[in-house]
Design an enzyme around this catalytic site. Structure first.
Site, short mmCIF file in Angstrom:
data_model
loop_
_atom_site.label_atom_id
_atom_site.label_comp_id
_atom_site.label_asym_id
_atom_site.label_seq_id
_atom_site.Cartn_x
_atom_site.Cartn_y
_atom_site.Cartn_z
CG ASN A 9 21.95 63.85 73.84
OD1 ASN A 9 22.01 63.00 72.95
ND2 ASN A 9 22.72 63.81 74.92
CD1 TRP A 10 16.46 63.38 70.24
CD2 TRP A 10 16.04 61.99 68.53
NE1 TRP A 10 15.52 63.98 69.44
CE2 TRP A 10 15.24 63.16 68.39
CE3 TRP A 10 15.93 61.00 67.57
CZ2 TRP A 10 14.35 63.34 67.33
CZ3 TRP A 10 15.05 61.17 66.50
CH2 TRP A 10 14.26 62.32 66.39
CE LYS A 11 20.85 61.78 77.44
NZ LYS A 11 20.96 61.76 78.89
CG HIS A 95 26.36 64.25 77.15
ND1 HIS A 95 26.16 63.28 78.09
CD2 HIS A 95 25.21 64.97 77.08
CE1 HIS A 95 24.91 63.39 78.56
NE2 HIS A 95 24.32 64.42 77.96
CD GLU A 97 24.20 60.27 79.23
OE1 GLU A 97 24.07 60.08 78.00
OE2 GLU A 97 23.27 60.69 79.94
CD GLU A 167 23.83 68.64 79.24
OE1 GLU A 167 22.65 68.65 78.93
OE2 GLU A 167 24.59 67.70 78.97
N GLY A 173 19.13 63.41 83.76
CA GLY A 173 18.37 62.16 83.81
C GLY A 173 17.93 61.76 85.20
CB SER A 213 15.86 67.06 85.04
OG SER A 213 16.53 65.83 85.25
N GLY A 234 17.42 66.03 77.24
CA GLY A 234 17.59 64.59 77.07
C GLY A 234 16.24 63.90 77.02
N GLY A 235 15.81 63.37 78.16
CA GLY A 235 14.58 62.56 78.23
C GLY A 235 13.38 63.20 77.58
#
Ligand code: PEP
Length: 250
Positions: A9-11, A95, A97, A167, A173, A213, A234-235
């Site tokens: 997920n590149w956000k 998600h 977010e 998640e 994150g 993470s 993610g990151g």
């Protein structure tokens, strides 16, 4: 047989040029013939070019959101038809977010699920408890409610178009990860919950990804658990070497 999947997920990261660069690195570095399915989710504006760029590869492309309506006066929104018309057939929904920052409720997410399924899209359905829920021992209830209210209204036949992504919000994150045992415990509970609401066949066949993470140094241990079928990353999806290390850890 359920699939092993690693999705990135590149956000809201990577402009057009950076998207091409990262995709080129992934194409060059992901070993041919790996069994797991690899998916990337760039931003909306880079989806069409990502689909073109990856056309000759096995890497799939997902959107990070979709609007529930078929179309209309919804400034700034993107419909399922628009996504599928550029070759995007997978969407991440629910998600944390989107839930926390954009106030998406279970009911809204449920209607997005319906729209995506109507367009024959695959849904990566995200859910997970907050830190306070885990600390108060309420995490299983929260997860069960999110599944029931956001997803369990679908027909059994649609489960082949659903991937679950557990998640825990406290691990997204933050650098803090659920231990492999915590992940397995929750994934087993999720599979059991799907079994009770649908059937053993549905529960056995649905892929349940862990997200929060995941990094090259913890991926192997988490992925080794029997009910963890891959990860939503993610990151670490933003650096080719890290993402490839996670993809190959499976
Ligand atoms: C995510 O946003 O879905 C996620 C899992 O992020 P991170 O890997 O950075 O925790």
């Amino acid at each position: 047989m359920r699939k092993k999947i690693v999705a990135g997920n590149w956000k809201m990261h990577k402009n057009a040029e950076q998207t091409k660069e990262l995709l080129n690195e992934l194409i060059a570095k992901i070993p041919a013939g790996i069994e797991s399915q690899v998916i990337v989710a760039p931003t909306f504006v880079n989806l069409a070019s990502a689909v073109d760029h990856l056309a000759a590869t096995a890497i799939g492309v997902a959107a990070q959101n979709v609007h529930q309506a078929e179309g209309g006066a919804f400034t700034g929104e993107i419909s399922a038809d628009m996504l599928t018309s550029v070759g995007v057939n997978t969407v991440i929904l629910g998600h944390s977010e989107r839930r926390a920052i954009f106030h998406e409720t279970d009911a809204l997410i449920a209607s997005k699920v319906d729209t995506a399924l109507k367009h024959d899209m695959t849904v990566i359905f995200c859910f997970g408890e907050e830190l306070k829920d885990r600390q108060s021992g309420n995490h299983f209830n929260i997860v069960e409610n999110q599944l029931r209210d956001g997803l369990f209204h679908i027909e059994a036949a649609n489960w082949e178009k659903v991937v679950l992504a557990y998640e825990p919000v406290w691990a997204i994150g933050t650098g803090e990860t659920a231990s492999p045992e915590q992940a397995q415990e929750m994934h087993e509970f999720i599979r059991e919950t799907v079994l009770k609401a649908f059937s053993k066949e549905v529960a056995e066949n649905v892929s349940i990804l862990y997200g929060g993470s995941v990094k090259p140094d913890n991926a192997k241990e988490i992925f080794s658990k029997p009910d963890v079928d891959g990860g939503l990353i993610g990151g670490a999806a933003l650096k080719a070497d890290d993402f490839v290390a996670i993809v190959t850890a499976i």
